[in-house]
Enzyme design. Structure first.
Site, PDB file in Angstrom:
ATOM      1  CD  GLN A  11       0.669   8.577   6.912  1.00 22.63           C
ATOM      2  OE1 GLN A  11       0.065   9.517   7.420  1.00 22.63           O
ATOM      3  NE2 GLN A  11       0.079   7.430   6.649  1.00 22.63           N
TER       4      GLN A  11
ATOM      5  CE  LYS B  23      -3.822   1.906   2.832  1.00 26.87           C
ATOM      6  NZ  LYS B  23      -3.204   2.797   3.829  1.00 26.87           N
ATOM      7  CB  SER B  24       3.759   2.298   2.075  1.00 32.20           C
ATOM      8  OG  SER B  24       3.133   2.207   3.329  1.00 32.20           O
TER       9      SER B  24
ATOM     10  NE  ARG C 137      -2.516  -1.280   8.201  1.00 29.45           N
ATOM     11  CZ  ARG C 137      -2.251  -1.897   7.052  1.00 29.45           C
ATOM     12  NH1 ARG C 137      -2.475  -3.191   6.953  1.00 29.45           N
ATOM     13  NH2 ARG C 137      -1.788  -1.238   6.002  1.00 29.45           N
TER      14      ARG C 137
ATOM     15  NE  ARG D  24      -7.830   9.048   9.622  1.00 30.52           N
ATOM     16  CZ  ARG D  24      -7.592   8.290   8.557  1.00 30.52           C
ATOM     17  NH1 ARG D  24      -6.357   8.189   8.091  1.00 30.52           N
ATOM     18  NH2 ARG D  24      -8.573   7.658   7.949  1.00 30.52           N
TER      19      ARG D  24
ATOM     20  CB  SER E 198       5.412  10.376  11.546  1.00 37.44           C
ATOM     21  OG  SER E 198       4.445  10.371  10.516  1.00 37.44           O
TER      22      SER E 198
ATOM     23  NE  ARG F 190       6.152   6.587   0.916  1.00 40.61           N
ATOM     24  CZ  ARG F 190       5.203   6.436   1.824  1.00 40.61           C
ATOM     25  NH1 ARG F 190       4.117   5.712   1.519  1.00 40.61           N
ATOM     26  NH2 ARG F 190       5.313   6.977   3.032  1.00 40.61           N
TER      27      ARG F 190
ATOM     28  CG  ASP G 110       0.572   0.283   9.269  1.00 39.67           C
ATOM     29  OD1 ASP G 110       0.060   1.116  10.036  1.00 39.67           O
ATOM     30  OD2 ASP G 110       0.972   0.569   8.127  1.00 39.67           O
TER      31      ASP G 110
ATOM     32  N   GLY H  12      -5.022   8.689   4.946  1.00 38.38           N
ATOM     33  CA  GLY H  12      -4.106   9.612   5.595  1.00 38.38           C
ATOM     34  C   GLY H  12      -2.809   9.766   4.824  1.00 38.38           C
TER      35      GLY H  12
END
Length: 430
Positions: A170, A21-22, A390, A121, A168, A26, A317, A93
């Site tokens: 992100q 997913k990450s 999750r 958030r 983080s 990107r 995660d 997010g």
């Protein structure tokens, strides 16, 4: 949608999981900013990643997606155009925070919005460094905390050196992407190493980037060049099957073609510490990312462990499903320094404790983690996903080793990161 999961006997299987997913996020973002056409294979067609595609299409990028194959015709760092409406990031997010860094370098104003979960958030962590770089960010604030929807007016950015107050990936990625639009070097200093997919993909596409210790520096104004991108299987998705094998007697599973980036393999370290047999085979490097086949086999008498410090960002995660495994290790497993869990799709510290308690587990919520008192059998119950993918998948793993069936309410949220999860679960685990 409610999902009924029945306990399973031992199983032995080999499978693959959807793309990371990450990296999928990107890949689309950086391909849009590169010059030329990028072919992305192994893309995760989950709801979050599709939100990323729609945002860049709204800014004039031609993107064609069919299943796990995506073609992106990039226009370079300065090829984006002002969107006609607010950019809807859905529940993502990652899209929101990374996109904010890119938008801060654009010569136009744009508004970011999302669903109710996303708009609850806090976004201060990205707004603070981006404002220091020169971006104007305005939106609704409650008690001094910024939430979406918010509007970013970009333009001329100045490079900064920014020390992350909390590890983080992100926030780090957001600042580095904004740094592409400065005339100078932007440096992010991490308190602990976090996943480095942004750095690896930027380097692969030609950016000028280097790391010294926990400091990552990117040079602005360096063009990106399109190249084919192959996305490996997501270790966060593989985690559910690996952990299922860990708690179902006499079971084993091999997940093929999984990304084993060292900033993401804390799960494997933790499972080994608990006494499980975890092995890697066919190790290789694809598009700058390490990839392997992972096998996990059941081991009796699991050991409780303490997870804190540098390992936490490498398995943030996977902590919900590791908490499930810890329920089967006699003694106290302690998770600390994981306050990042509070600002995910749900407060994952609270939701893990609440829902596993319904199944008969003994857990305590702490300020920055939890304590799992392992060794108590799990039983069936009606549990809630809290619309957190999750949490839903972690509860499904717990159900496999429970003494009676478990029903998971609002289970459809798994499509955010793992479309077809329950079908695959039923196919390989009986």
């Amino acid at each position: 949608m409610d999902q009924l999961i029945k306990p399973t006997k031992s199983f032995h299987c080999t499978l693959t999981v959807p793309g990371d997913k990450s990296i999928s996020h990107r890949a689309v973002m950086l391909a849009s900013l590169a010059e030329g056409t990028t072919e992305v294979t192994g893309f995760l067609p989950g709801e979050d990643c599709l939100s990323t595609i729609s945002c860049f299409q709204a800014m004039g990028i031609q993107i064609q997606q069919s299943g796990d194959h995506v073609t992106v015709i990039g226009k370079g760092l300065h090829g984006l155009t002002a969107p006609a409406a607010a950019l809807n990031c859905g529940n993502s997010g990652t899209t929101t925070r990374l996109l904010s860094g890119i938008l801060s370098g654009q010569p136009f104003s744009s508004t970011i919005c999302g669903d109710d979960s996303l708009q609850s958030r806090p976004m201060n962590r990205i707004a603070l460094p981006l404002r220091q770089m020169g971006a104007q960010i305005e939106g609704q604030e409650k008690n001094g905390v910024l939430y979406a929807p918010f509007t970013i007016t970009g333009g001329h950015l100045s490079p900064i050196t920014y020390a992350l107050p909390v590890a983080s990936a992100q926030v780090k990625s957001c600042v580095l992407l904004a740094g592409l639009y400065t005339s100078g070097e932007t440096t992010v200093i991490e308190p602990e190493p976090t996943r480095d997919h942004t750095e690896r993909l930027l380097t692969y596409l030609g950016a000028s980037l280097h790391r010294e210790g926990n400091a990552i520096t990117v040079s602005g104004k360096t063009p990106l060049t399109a190249k084919p991108i192959s996305v490996p299987g997501d270790i966060s998705s593989a985690a559910y099957f690996l952990c299922a094998a860990a708690i179902c007697q006499d079971s084993s599973v091999t997940v093929q073609n999984v990304g084993v980036n060292p900033t993401r393999t804390g799960l494997l370290t933790a499972l080994k510490q608990m006494g499980l047999s975890v092995t890697l085979a066919h190790e290789r490097t694809v598009c700058g990312e390490p990839v392997a086949d992972i096998t996990c086999s059941y081991t009796p008498n699991l050991r409780p462990i303490t997870l804190q410090g540098a390992i936490i960002p490498t398995l943030i995660d996977e902590l919900p499903v590791l908490a499930v495994v810890a329920c089967f290790a006699k003694g106290d497993t302690i998770i600390a320094g994981a306050q990042e869990l509070k600002v995910k799709e749900s407060n994952r510290i609270r939701t893990v404790v609440e829902e596993l308690t319904k199944l008969g587990a003994h857990l305590e919520e702490t300020e920055d983690g939890m304590i799992i008192h392992g060794g108590y059998p799990l039983h069936g119950a009606l549990v809630k996903s809290h619309m957190d993918h999750r949490i839903a998948m972690s509860l499904a793993v717990a159900a496999l080793a429970a003494q009676s069936p478990v029903t998971i309410a609002q289970s459809q949220c798994v499509d955010i990161s793992f479309p077809g999860f329950f079908q695959q679960l039923s196919q390989f685990i009986r």
